[in-house]
Design a protein around this motif. Structure first.
Motif, PDB file in Angstrom:
ATOM      1  N   LEU A   9       0.844  -1.196   0.000  1.00  0.00           N
ATOM      2  CA  LEU A   9       0.000   0.000   0.000  1.00  0.00           C
ATOM      3  C   LEU A   9       0.875   1.240   0.000  1.00  0.00           C
ATOM      4  N   SER A  10       0.313   2.339  -0.459  1.00  0.00           N
ATOM      5  CA  SER A  10       1.023   3.617  -0.396  1.00  0.00           C
ATOM      6  C   SER A  10       1.057   4.107   1.058  1.00  0.00           C
ATOM      7  N   PRO A  11       1.987   5.017   1.384  1.00  0.00           N
ATOM      8  CA  PRO A  11       1.990   5.578   2.746  1.00  0.00           C
ATOM      9  C   PRO A  11       0.650   6.212   3.132  1.00  0.00           C
ATOM     10  N   ALA A  12      -0.010   6.855   2.176  1.00  0.00           N
ATOM     11  CA  ALA A  12      -1.314   7.462   2.470  1.00  0.00           C
ATOM     12  C   ALA A  12      -2.345   6.391   2.808  1.00  0.00           C
ATOM     13  N   GLU A  13      -2.318   5.266   2.097  1.00  0.00           N
ATOM     14  CA  GLU A  13      -3.252   4.185   2.393  1.00  0.00           C
ATOM     15  C   GLU A  13      -2.932   3.527   3.731  1.00  0.00           C
ATOM     16  N   ILE A  14      -1.645   3.315   4.032  1.00  0.00           N
ATOM     17  CA  ILE A  14      -1.260   2.720   5.309  1.00  0.00           C
ATOM     18  C   ILE A  14      -1.810   3.538   6.465  1.00  0.00           C
ATOM     19  N   ALA A  15      -1.857   4.848   6.310  1.00  0.00           N
ATOM     20  CA  ALA A  15      -2.369   5.716   7.372  1.00  0.00           C
ATOM     21  C   ALA A  15      -3.849   5.463   7.662  1.00  0.00           C
ATOM     22  N   THR A  16      -4.574   4.846   6.729  1.00  0.00           N
ATOM     23  CA  THR A  16      -6.009   4.601   6.922  1.00  0.00           C
ATOM     24  C   THR A  16      -6.313   3.188   7.401  1.00  0.00           C
ATOM     25  N   VAL A  17      -5.315   2.311   7.460  1.00  0.00           N
ATOM     26  CA  VAL A  17      -5.550   0.900   7.753  1.00  0.00           C
ATOM     27  C   VAL A  17      -5.899   0.685   9.219  1.00  0.00           C
ATOM     28  N   ARG A  18      -6.896  -0.173   9.445  1.00  0.00           N
ATOM     29  CA  ARG A  18      -7.249  -0.670  10.772  1.00  0.00           C
ATOM     30  C   ARG A  18      -7.127  -2.184  10.696  1.00  0.00           C
ATOM     31  N   VAL A  19      -6.755  -2.802  11.792  1.00  0.00           N
ATOM     32  CA  VAL A  19      -6.659  -4.255  11.824  1.00  0.00           C
ATOM     33  C   VAL A  19      -7.586  -4.787  12.909  1.00  0.00           C
ATOM     34  N   HIS A  20      -8.331  -5.834  12.568  1.00  0.00           N
ATOM     35  CA  HIS A  20      -9.242  -6.490  13.495  1.00  0.00           C
ATOM     36  C   HIS A  20      -8.793  -7.932  13.650  1.00  0.00           C
ATOM     37  N   ALA A  21      -8.725  -8.411  14.878  1.00  0.00           N
ATOM     38  CA  ALA A  21      -8.390  -9.807  15.146  1.00  0.00           C
ATOM     39  C   ALA A  21      -9.505 -10.431  15.959  1.00  0.00           C
ATOM     40  N   SER A  22      -9.834 -11.675  15.631  1.00  0.00           N
ATOM     41  CA  SER A  22     -10.830 -12.423  16.393  1.00  0.00           C
ATOM     42  C   SER A  22     -10.318 -13.841  16.598  1.00  0.00           C
ATOM     43  N   GLY A  23     -10.733 -14.432  17.709  1.00  0.00           N
ATOM     44  CA  GLY A  23     -10.255 -15.779  18.017  1.00  0.00           C
ATOM     45  C   GLY A  23     -11.102 -16.461  19.062  1.00  0.00           C
ATOM     46  N   ALA A  24     -10.492 -17.453  19.691  1.00  0.00           N
ATOM     47  CA  ALA A  24     -11.178 -18.293  20.677  1.00  0.00           C
ATOM     48  C   ALA A  24     -11.684 -17.479  21.864  1.00  0.00           C
ATOM     49  N   ASN A  25     -12.669 -18.031  22.543  1.00  0.00           N
ATOM     50  CA  ASN A  25     -13.231 -17.442  23.764  1.00  0.00           C
ATOM     51  C   ASN A  25     -13.766 -16.039  23.553  1.00  0.00           C
ATOM     52  N   GLY A  26     -14.259 -15.748  22.355  1.00  0.00           N
ATOM     53  CA  GLY A  26     -14.835 -14.438  22.075  1.00  0.00           C
ATOM     54  C   GLY A  26     -13.830 -13.313  21.935  1.00  0.00           C
ATOM     55  N   PHE A  27     -12.554 -13.639  21.728  1.00  0.00           N
ATOM     56  CA  PHE A  27     -11.528 -12.595  21.601  1.00  0.00           C
ATOM     57  C   PHE A  27     -11.783 -11.733  20.374  1.00  0.00           C
ATOM     58  N   ASN A  28     -11.789 -10.428  20.560  1.00  0.00           N
ATOM     59  CA  ASN A  28     -11.920  -9.445  19.487  1.00  0.00           C
ATOM     60  C   ASN A  28     -11.095  -8.230  19.847  1.00  0.00           C
ATOM     61  N   ALA A  29     -10.357  -7.689  18.888  1.00  0.00           N
ATOM     62  CA  ALA A  29      -9.580  -6.471  19.122  1.00  0.00           C
ATOM     63  C   ALA A  29      -9.454  -5.708  17.816  1.00  0.00           C
ATOM     64  N   LEU A  30      -9.411  -4.397  17.915  1.00  0.00           N
ATOM     65  CA  LEU A  30      -9.261  -3.521  16.760  1.00  0.00           C
ATOM     66  C   LEU A  30      -8.117  -2.566  17.040  1.00  0.00           C
ATOM     67  N   ARG A  31      -7.172  -2.446  16.113  1.00  0.00           N
ATOM     68  CA  ARG A  31      -6.011  -1.566  16.281  1.00  0.00           C
ATOM     69  C   ARG A  31      -5.712  -0.839  14.980  1.00  0.00           C
ATOM     70  N   ARG A  32      -4.964   0.241  15.102  1.00  0.00           N
ATOM     71  CA  ARG A  32      -4.418   0.949  13.943  1.00  0.00           C
ATOM     72  C   ARG A  32      -3.002   0.462  13.698  1.00  0.00           C
ATOM     73  N   PHE A  33      -2.565   0.568  12.468  1.00  0.00           N
ATOM     74  CA  PHE A  33      -1.162   0.339  12.144  1.00  0.00           C
ATOM     75  C   PHE A  33      -0.391   1.589  12.498  1.00  0.00           C
ATOM     76  N   ASP A  34       0.884   1.440  12.844  1.00  0.00           N
ATOM     77  CA  ASP A  34       1.708   2.622  13.036  1.00  0.00           C
ATOM     78  C   ASP A  34       2.167   3.106  11.654  1.00  0.00           C
ATOM     79  N   PRO A  35       2.811   4.273  11.548  1.00  0.00           N
ATOM     80  CA  PRO A  35       3.175   4.820  10.236  1.00  0.00           C
ATOM     81  C   PRO A  35       4.066   3.912   9.384  1.00  0.00           C
ATOM     82  N   SER A  36       4.793   2.991  10.008  1.00  0.00           N
ATOM     83  CA  SER A  36       5.636   2.075   9.233  1.00  0.00           C
ATOM     84  C   SER A  36       4.839   0.887   8.706  1.00  0.00           C
ATOM     85  N   GLY A  37       3.577   0.751   9.128  1.00  0.00           N
ATOM     86  CA  GLY A  37       2.746  -0.359   8.695  1.00  0.00           C
ATOM     87  C   GLY A  37       2.743  -1.535   9.647  1.00  0.00           C
ATOM     88  N   SER A  38       3.333  -1.386  10.840  1.00  0.00           N
ATOM     89  CA  SER A  38       3.383  -2.477  11.823  1.00  0.00           C
ATOM     90  C   SER A  38       2.234  -2.356  12.816  1.00  0.00           C
TER      91      SER A  38
END
Length: 92
Positions: A9-38
């Motif tokens: 992705l371009s740096p501008a697109e990376i700035a808009t990315v959100r990451v969602h994780a889901s797993g066992a036992n109802g685990f859910n989390a939402l985070r932003r990427f840092d500017p490097s994409g991590s």
């Protein structure tokens, strides 16, 4: 913990990315990427996890990858490469 990096992705697109994780036992989390994409998500239990990156730009898209946190492990690395379009889906 789940951690990884977004690529294809371009740096501008990376700035808009959100990451969602889901797993066992109802685990859910939402985070932003840092500017490097991590990102890091703490608290994921052992077992199967799904990680989805959402890009909000002129062309909204998402990319989901499945991973496994082994019973004897404390982390999983899940990188999201948007250039590998076979798993990327158009957004809503």
């Amino acid at each position: 913990m789940i951690f990884g990096k977004v690529t294809g992705l371009s740096p501008a697109e990376i700035a808009t990315v959100r990451v969602h994780a889901s797993g066992a036992n109802g685990f859910n989390a939402l985070r932003r990427f840092d500017p490097s994409g991590s990102y890091e998500i703490d608290g994921a239990p052992p077992g199967a996890v799904n990680v989805t990156g959402f890009v909000r730009s002129t062309e909204s898209r998402s990319l989901t990858k499945a991973a496994e946190i082994a019973e004897d492990a404390t982390w999983a690395e899940v990188d999201l490469d948007f250039l590998r379009r076979e798993h990327a889906a158009p957004g809503p």
